[in-house]
Design a protein around this motif. Structure first.
Motif, PDB file in Angstrom:
ATOM      1  N   GLU A 119      39.628  37.532  43.863  1.00  0.00           N
ATOM      2  CA  GLU A 119      39.053  37.284  42.508  1.00  0.00           C
ATOM      3  C   GLU A 119      38.284  36.027  42.416  1.00  0.00           C
ATOM      4  O   GLU A 119      37.206  35.806  41.673  1.00  0.00           O
ATOM      5  N   ASN A 120      38.270  35.199  43.455  1.00  0.00           N
ATOM      6  CA  ASN A 120      37.768  33.797  43.433  1.00  0.00           C
ATOM      7  C   ASN A 120      36.616  33.819  44.098  1.00  0.00           C
ATOM      8  O   ASN A 120      36.984  33.554  45.426  1.00  0.00           O
ATOM      9  N   ASN A 167      41.401  40.323  48.877  1.00  0.00           N
ATOM     10  CA  ASN A 167      41.821  41.073  47.820  1.00  0.00           C
ATOM     11  C   ASN A 167      43.232  41.525  47.698  1.00  0.00           C
ATOM     12  O   ASN A 167      43.985  41.865  46.895  1.00  0.00           O
TER      13      ASN A 167
END
Length: 117
Positions: A23-24, A32
């Protein structure tokens, strides 16, 4: 074959990491899934052991022996990393012979020569 911003071919490892982004985007070490993150961490560790700390496991060709050693010496079946780019039969021949391919040896020698300069 896709190219990086520097104009070189994208490696199998880079492609795999890209398809497993977390996500970052500022933290490329967090993928993930926890399993993907742990697998990549083990591979990077074994790659560094085999090729030296200055070697980049992401932008280098896949080291099938490091992959084998980092995944509990998996003798058959699918490798959990890099979308099956490593041929199991070829990797096991290298493991049994205890050596890596002449091309990998040459690449390592060339990389060391570049680091010395």
């Amino acid at each position: 074959m896709p190219k990086t911003e520097q104009g070189r071919d994208v490696t199998e490892v880079e492609a795999w990491v890209h398809t497993h982004k977390g996500e970052n985007p500022n933290n490329p070490n967090m993928l993930n899934t926890q399993e993907a993150t742990e697998c990549l961490g083990r591979y990077k560790s074994k790659f560094s052991e085999r090729n030296g700390d200055r070697s980049d496991p992401i932008s280098s060709p896949v080291d099938s022996l490091a992959l084998y050693e980092s995944n509990s010496r998996k003798p058959h079946g699918k490798w959990p990393l890099f979308n099956g780019v490593v041929n199991n039969k070829e990797a096991l021949v290298k493991v049994k012979s205890g050596s890596s391919s002449p091309a990998l040896k040459r690449q390592r020698r060339e990389a060391k020569d570049l680091q010395r300069r």
